[in-house]
Design a protein around this motif. Structure first.
Motif, PDB file in Angstrom:
ATOM      1  N   LEU A  60       7.392  -4.853   5.471  1.00  0.00           N
ATOM      2  CA  LEU A  60       6.804  -2.749   5.626  1.00  0.00           C
ATOM      3  C   LEU A  60       7.001  -3.023   6.760  1.00  0.00           C
ATOM      4  CD1 LEU A  60       3.403  -3.070   2.689  1.00  0.00           C
ATOM      5  CD2 LEU A  60       6.712  -2.512   2.366  1.00  0.00           C
ATOM      6  N   ASN A  61       6.372  -3.210   7.474  1.00  0.00           N
ATOM      7  CA  ASN A  61       6.082  -2.900   8.819  1.00  0.00           C
ATOM      8  C   ASN A  61       7.570  -3.031   9.811  1.00  0.00           C
ATOM      9  OD1 ASN A  61       3.548  -2.538   9.265  1.00  0.00           O
ATOM     10  ND2 ASN A  61       2.794  -4.674   9.542  1.00  0.00           N
ATOM     11  N   ASN A  62       8.032  -4.146   9.756  1.00  0.00           N
ATOM     12  CA  ASN A  62       9.366  -4.000  10.234  1.00  0.00           C
ATOM     13  C   ASN A  62      10.541  -2.857   9.430  1.00  0.00           C
ATOM     14  OD1 ASN A  62       8.308  -5.913  11.807  1.00  0.00           O
ATOM     15  ND2 ASN A  62       9.194  -7.810  11.262  1.00  0.00           N
ATOM     16  N   HIS A  63      10.059  -3.009   8.463  1.00  0.00           N
ATOM     17  CA  HIS A  63      11.132  -2.023   8.132  1.00  0.00           C
ATOM     18  C   HIS A  63      12.307  -2.500   7.717  1.00  0.00           C
ATOM     19  CE1 HIS A  63       9.152   1.570   8.759  1.00  0.00           C
ATOM     20  NE2 HIS A  63       9.178   1.853  10.177  1.00  0.00           N
ATOM     21  N   LEU A  64      12.487  -3.442   7.140  1.00  0.00           N
ATOM     22  CA  LEU A  64      13.520  -4.738   6.624  1.00  0.00           C
ATOM     23  C   LEU A  64      14.405  -3.077   5.859  1.00  0.00           C
ATOM     24  CD1 LEU A  64      14.741  -7.206   5.790  1.00  0.00           C
ATOM     25  CD2 LEU A  64      13.130  -7.158   4.053  1.00  0.00           C
ATOM     26  N   GLU A  65      15.285  -3.376   5.878  1.00  0.00           N
ATOM     27  CA  GLU A  65      16.248  -2.829   5.031  1.00  0.00           C
ATOM     28  C   GLU A  65      16.484  -3.484   3.938  1.00  0.00           C
ATOM     29  OE1 GLU A  65      17.849   0.138   5.588  1.00  0.00           O
ATOM     30  OE2 GLU A  65      16.328   0.164   7.482  1.00  0.00           O
ATOM     31  N   PHE A  93      -1.480  -0.644   1.811  1.00  0.00           N
ATOM     32  CA  PHE A  93      -0.950  -1.223   1.509  1.00  0.00           C
ATOM     33  C   PHE A  93       0.526  -0.264   0.616  1.00  0.00           C
ATOM     34  CE2 PHE A  93       1.658  -4.092  -0.648  1.00  0.00           C
ATOM     35  CZ  PHE A  93       1.735  -4.852   0.386  1.00  0.00           C
ATOM     36  N   GLU A  94      -0.992   0.226  -0.213  1.00  0.00           N
ATOM     37  CA  GLU A  94       0.274   1.195  -0.983  1.00  0.00           C
ATOM     38  C   GLU A  94       1.157   2.677  -0.534  1.00  0.00           C
ATOM     39  OE1 GLU A  94      -1.727   3.269  -4.348  1.00  0.00           O
ATOM     40  OE2 GLU A  94      -1.746   1.893  -5.468  1.00  0.00           O
ATOM     41  N   SER A  95       0.195   2.821   0.415  1.00  0.00           N
ATOM     42  CA  SER A  95       0.805   4.083   1.489  1.00  0.00           C
ATOM     43  C   SER A  95       2.951   3.758   1.795  1.00  0.00           C
ATOM     44  CB  SER A  95       0.117   4.345   2.991  1.00  0.00           C
ATOM     45  OG  SER A  95       1.010   5.103   3.136  1.00  0.00           O
ATOM     46  N   GLU A  99       6.524   4.376   1.196  1.00  0.00           N
ATOM     47  CA  GLU A  99       7.641   4.749   1.683  1.00  0.00           C
ATOM     48  C   GLU A  99       8.845   3.759   2.125  1.00  0.00           C
ATOM     49  OE1 GLU A  99       6.382   3.975   6.056  1.00  0.00           O
ATOM     50  OE2 GLU A  99       4.405   4.863   5.496  1.00  0.00           O
ATOM     51  N   LEU A 100       8.712   2.292   1.658  1.00  0.00           N
ATOM     52  CA  LEU A 100       9.687   1.546   0.777  1.00  0.00           C
ATOM     53  C   LEU A 100      10.753   2.504  -0.320  1.00  0.00           C
ATOM     54  CD1 LEU A 100      10.308  -1.601   2.076  1.00  0.00           C
ATOM     55  CD2 LEU A 100       9.705  -2.086  -0.477  1.00  0.00           C
ATOM     56  N   ILE A 101       9.909   2.423  -1.011  1.00  0.00           N
ATOM     57  CA  ILE A 101      10.024   2.894  -2.604  1.00  0.00           C
ATOM     58  C   ILE A 101      11.132   4.523  -2.527  1.00  0.00           C
ATOM     59  CG2 ILE A 101      10.020   4.493  -5.037  1.00  0.00           C
ATOM     60  CD1 ILE A 101       7.025   2.614  -4.616  1.00  0.00           C
TER      61      ILE A 101
END
Length: 660
Positions: A60-65, A93-95, A99-101
């Motif tokens: 999540l924090n590292n914005h993994l593609e 954590f949900e928030s 963002e990932l979704i």
């Protein structure tokens, strides 16, 4: 139990391997099983915090593609995120998860692989407070129609989306959205309306839009809404007139279950296929048998079949040229299942059946059909078997009566089958047909007791010879299964030598286990009788603790451990005399062919092996053999640890592929 640093380090290393390596050559089952096991393990707070922090940092924090990763890696992350969210509500954590979704929900997100899309929808369903941007992407008419369209190839995606919709149907905007769907989409997804309590009007006129996906909910909703059985029966007729026999029958089952008024007409309509005469019957009975079994299963106490089906109906169907043989057999099987349970309250039907049986048996019936019909008759009386002249029947008919007797033995004691048993024995010794021998031995095994005038010493010796000469392992198992049961009921200490011989020289582990099981049953009595055969049993068991099969090793060790733990046994053993029966040598001389052992094979009575075996050795062998033969009894923690360990191997290591 999950808090040790070693365990957590192994777990996180497996995550690293999944997320940072290509896994084209990996079985994704291992990855998904890892998540399944974690669903329970993450209830431990320390492990939950560790895994959550890892995912937050590395995903999540590292914005993994994530969308550029392999499908297996994406599935792992989505399923793990769903697992974490479902265990504990964590707003921050949900928030981040949302963002990932949003990264997935581009304009063409419909084209995402269906497996990934299904996991994505499942993840969205777990979100407590759904982001407005996600709502706009997911909850619009185009999206809803796409997901719920009958042509949607993935039923899993469709069902996951339904659960998401139903979760939010308490919201007025969502109700308005669902009600605005095109009529065919509504009727294809009636479970949404039925589950959530939303009403639809004029359903009885929309039967043409109903299919197997929606028939259950259509039936329930309609039966709540109408007051007349005739309306329901007319809709069933409409289905039939258009060739939808399965829909018609299922509609009657579900409306009978849910309709609150009188149900007599519905029952009459459901059993109507038994009354059909001149029409082609196969298209109707293709579905009717399964639907009839379903109806009986859930409504057994609510009706009597004899009120709706007559003996003449059954006989007509059995004689009909318009009904395939397999459907006739299925009808009889269904009737048997029903009358086995309700034979006391439906005795008149069975009595009438037995009176009319001669008329149906005048027709040449298939053997399988005959046996099912005879089973049905014997529910009322065993006279049909008592009247048979077994001396004159051929092999095919013998199979019918053997099968019939086996069936009857399951629910009652059968009188008058002595003549059948004698016929079976003569066929057993003369026939080369392995299938009929197998069937006969199954009958012998199921007998509750044995008449020693039928199973006398000469007959039993012939069966022992058959066992020694049988090259087919499956038949040897049947012989040994019968012999161990017979000699448990009719004790004979001399027979122990025979089973010792098979334990030592048969290489089929199931045959060996039958022998060991027999020893376990009789050894206490032999010890009390101070029989010398205890010596050969002990020697044989001690020899077989080095057997190639771990099932055999484990079973031998259990008996030997019990004997070694007895303080008096060692003293008793020294006082016993070695047996000199010679049973096996005598049989080998009479046998024309020997399949087990060879002419030089002999039984060893040397107790040195037994005396050298100590409790520590037995304990060690039992431990090893249990691990080898009871892999499926491992607990959840051990399974999880094994899955994690798979990732400690080199990436191409076959052990990692095969671990789970």
């Amino acid at each position: 139990m999950f808090s040790t640093n070693i365990y957590i380090n192994k777990l996180l290393k497996s995550f690293d391997l999944i997320l940072k390596h290509t896994i084209d050559n990996r079985d994704d089952t291992i990855i998904l099983k890892l998540v399944d096991q974690l669903a329970n393990a993450l209830k431990d707070n320390h492990l939950y915090d560790t895994v959550t922090n890892y995912i937050r940092t590395n995903v999540l924090n590292n914005h993994l593609e994530l969308t550029d990763k392999d499908a297996e890696q994406q599935l792992f992350c989505l399923n793990l995120l769903k697992c974490i969210i479902s265990i504990k509500y964590n707003p921050s954590f949900e928030s981040q998860v949302q963002e990932l979704i949003l990264g997935y929900l581009s304009e063409d997100f419909y084209s995402i692989d269906s497996t990934i899309l299904c996991s994505l929808v499942d993840l969205i369903t777990q979100i407590q407070e759904l982001d407005e941007q996600i709502r706009l992407k997911i909850f619009n008419l185009d999206s809803v129609v796409h997901f719920l369209h009958p042509n949607n190839k993935s039923v899993y995606v469709r069902n996951s989306f339904k659960l998401l919709l139903i979760k939010h149907l308490h919201e007025p905007a969502m109700v308005k959205l669902v009600k605005s769907m095109p009529e065919p989409i509504k009727l294809h997804n009636l479970d949404i309306f039925h589950t959530s309590g939303l009403l639809l009007t004029n359903l009885e006129s929309k039967w043409e839009l109903i299919d197997l996906h929606s028939i259950k909910h259509y039936s329930y909703m309609l039966s709540y809404d109408v007051e007349s059985e005739q309306v329901l029966c007319q809709i069933a007729d409409n289905f039939e007139l258009h060739g939808h026999y399965d829909l018609a029958q299922k509609f009657l089952i579900y409306t009978y279950e849910s309709f609150k008024g009188s149900k007599d007409i519905l029952l009459k309509k459901f059993f109507a296929p038994f009354k059909r005469r001149k029409s082609q019957l196969d298209p109707i009975f293709k579905y009717y048998i399964h639907n009839l079994k379903t109806f009986i299963k859930f409504n057994l106490i609510n009706f009597n079949m004899s009120d709706h089906v007559s003996i003449s109906d059954v006989f007509y169907l059995l004689k009909s040229l318009n009904l395939k043989l397999k459907f006739k057999k299925s009808i009889l099987e269904c009737l048997i299942d029903y009358f086995e349970i309700k034979k006391n309250s439906e005795n008149n039907f069975l009595s009438d059946l037995n009176e009319g049986i001669e008329s149906i048996l005048k027709f040449k019936l298939d053997g399988e059909l005959s046996i099912e019909l005879l089973k049905l008759c014997t529910l009322e009386s065993t006279q049909i078997i008592e009247k048979v002249c077994f001396d004159k029947i051929d092999l095919g008919e013998l199979q019918i009566y053997v099968s019939l007797s086996r069936y009857m033995l399951k629910s009652m004691s059968v009188n008058g089958i002595d003549r059948l048993l004698k016929k079976c024995l003569s066929v057993l010794f003369e026939s080369e047909d392995a299938d009929i021998k197998d069937l006969i031995m199954s009958l012998f095994i199921e007998l509750k007791n044995y008449d020693i005038f039928i199973f006398n010493d000469q007959i039993m010796e012939k069966i022992l010879l058959l066992c020694l000469a049988e090259s087919e392992a499956f038949l040897r198992r049947e012989y040994l299964k019968f012999l161990t049961k017979f000699y448990s009921i009719q004790p004979n200490e001399l027979i122990s030598e025979f089973f010792c011989y098979f334990l030592l020289y048969d290489h089929d582990w199931q045959c060996q286990l039958y022998c060991i099981d027999y020893f376990d049953q009789v050894i206490d009595n032999l010890i009390r009788q101070k029989s010398g055969h205890v010596i050969q049993i002990c020697a044989s068991l001690a020899t077989c603790i080095d057997d190639a099969d771990q099932h055999v090793v484990n079973a031998c060790c259990k008996i030997l451990t019990k004997l070694k733990l007895s303080s008096d046994f060692a003293n008793l053993l020294e006082k016993l005399e070695k047996p000199q029966s010679g049973l096996v040598n005598g049989l080998k001389k009479k046998s024309k062919w020997l399949a087990i052992g060879c002419e030089e094979s002999v039984l060893l009575y040397d107790l040195d092996k037994f005396n050298k075996v100590g409790l520590p050795m037995l304990e060690e062998k039992m431990s090893i053999s249990s691990q080898s033969s009871d892999l499926y009894e491992m607990n959840a923690t051990a399974i999880l640890d094994d899955i994690i360990s798979a990732y400690q191997f080199d990436w191409d290591d076959q052990k990692a592929l095969d671990c789970y």
